[in-house]
Scaffold this active site. Structure first.
Site, PDB file in Angstrom:
ATOM      1  N   THR A 173       0.873  -1.182   0.000  1.00 52.80           N
ATOM      2  CA  THR A 173       0.000   0.000   0.000  1.00 52.80           C
ATOM      3  C   THR A 173       0.903   1.222   0.000  1.00 52.80           C
ATOM      4  O   THR A 173       1.998   1.187   0.530  1.00 52.80           O
ATOM      5  CB  THR A 173      -0.849  -0.019   1.294  1.00 52.80           C
ATOM      6  OG1 THR A 173      -1.807  -1.047   1.188  1.00 52.80           O
ATOM      7  CG2 THR A 173      -1.549   1.307   1.566  1.00 52.80           C
ATOM      8  N   GLY A 203     -10.621  -2.369   3.213  1.00 50.22           N
ATOM      9  CA  GLY A 203      -9.700  -2.449   4.337  1.00 50.22           C
ATOM     10  C   GLY A 203      -9.615  -1.137   5.087  1.00 50.22           C
ATOM     11  O   GLY A 203     -10.560  -0.337   5.129  1.00 50.22           O
TER      12      GLY A 203
HETATM   13  N1  GLY Z   1      -3.671  -1.884   4.251  1.00 48.34           N
HETATM   14  C1  GLY Z   1      -4.243  -2.298   3.053  1.00 48.34           C
HETATM   15  C2  GLY Z   1      -5.373  -3.209   3.238  1.00 48.34           C
HETATM   16  O1  GLY Z   1      -5.338  -4.083   4.073  1.00 48.34           O
HETATM   17  O2  GLY Z   1      -6.331  -3.069   2.533  1.00 48.34           O
END
Ligand code: GLY
Length: 304
Positions: A173, A203
């Site tokens: 990410t 998320g």
């Molecule tokens: N941190 C990215 C996700 O888990 O969607």
């Protein structure tokens, strides 16, 4: 705060996770590519800040650079759902608590730009799925051609995941936090989520207080890692509340990660910038590439 009284600062991350990741073939290059991509993104954001641009403009531009880079889980090259499709999540927020977010958004190369447009509209904070796509189209964003956002690496990672025991693989990410010359703060986060996620899963990344947070009285934060764990502890907001009670920025980030480690099984990373131009980066995860520019000086690396 008086105009131009602070040193513009930007810090970006390329995601907490395993660098290289399962399914990668060019394992030698991956760490270098992660850091190099962060350097390019930080330099782009710094260029905007140096020209008098806003913190919002800087974090959007930095994240767009990362969304274009297949080394990261965002934009082109984002990880795939179990159906082999791309669904993006993104959030941008400024120090006045103005925010725009999109979740489970199919088909656009720069979800962060759509989140920014929603912030500017000011009517809603968070749109998902087809509603978010309709907003984007109405605003003139052009959808990518079918399959155009799917990289060979993302396909290899999904295949590697299918071969292994069921587990959650998050990571890569992207995000950015900035302070501009007028003392304004902003943070942005963009992701494809977790590999092999269910369609419709959202998320932490587009959730205010989890995937990012900014308050001009405290600091700006962008987080990365296992979304369900970050959501449970409200990672960005937890760090912000520690700044409120007097922690230095680095200690606040570490406190929030310790809370995540104590209460969940997930890994994560966090970056931050405060109104004095101090920046921080910390992880509870195997690795996270990052880069920062303050006072024209570029620093970068891969944690830990
Ligand atoms: N941190 C990215 C996700 O888990 O969607």
């Amino acid at each position: 705060m008086s105009a131009r009284s602070v040193e513009p600062t930007i810090v970006v991350h390329g995601g907490a996770g395993s660098w290289p990741a399962a399914g990668d073939v060019d394992v030698e290059d991956r760490r270098e590519r992660g850091v190099a991509g962060c350097q390019r993104a930080a330099a782009r954001g710094a260029e905007i800040l140096a020209a008098g641009g806003s913190a919002l403009d800087a974090v959007e531009a930095a994240v767009r650079v990362l969304e274009d880079d297949e080394a990261f889980n965002a934009g082109y090259g984002a990880v795939l759902t179990r159906d082999g499709t791309v669904e993006h999540d993104a959030l941008v927020v400024d120090g006045l608590l103005r925010a725009g977010a999109v979740g489970a958004l199919p088909g656009f190369a720069h979800p962060i730009a759509i989140a920014r447009r929603l912030l500017e509209h000011g009517e809603h904070v968070f749109l998902v799925g087809e509603g978010a796509a309709r907003f984007a189209r109405e605003e003139g964003f052009v959808e990518a051609a079918p399959g155009a956002l799917i990289s060979p690496r993302a396909q290899a990672r999904l295949a590697a995941m299918a071969r292994s025991a069921p587990r959650v693989e998050a990571g890569d990410t992207v995000g950015a936090c900035a302070l501009d010359g007028h003392g304004r703060l902003a943070a942005a986060t963009s992701t494809g989520g977790t590999i092999g996620k269910r369609s419709g899963r959202i998320g932490d990344s587009p959730i205010l207080g989890a995937g990012a947070f900014a308050d001009e009285r405290l600091a700006a934060f962008s987080t990365t890692g296992h979304g369900e764990s970050i959501l449970r502890v409200g990672l960005a907001r937890t760090a912000a509340e520690r700044v409120r009670v007097g922690d230095e920025l680095d200690a606040a980030c570490r406190f929030a990660l310790a809370e995540l480690a104590e209460r969940t099984a997930g890994g994560a990373g966090i970056i931050a910038v405060d109104p004095r131009g101090h920046f921080a980066h910390a992880i509870h995860a195997p690795a996270m590439p990052w880069a920062a520019v303050r006072g024209g000086r570029l620093e970068s690396g891969i944690d830990p």
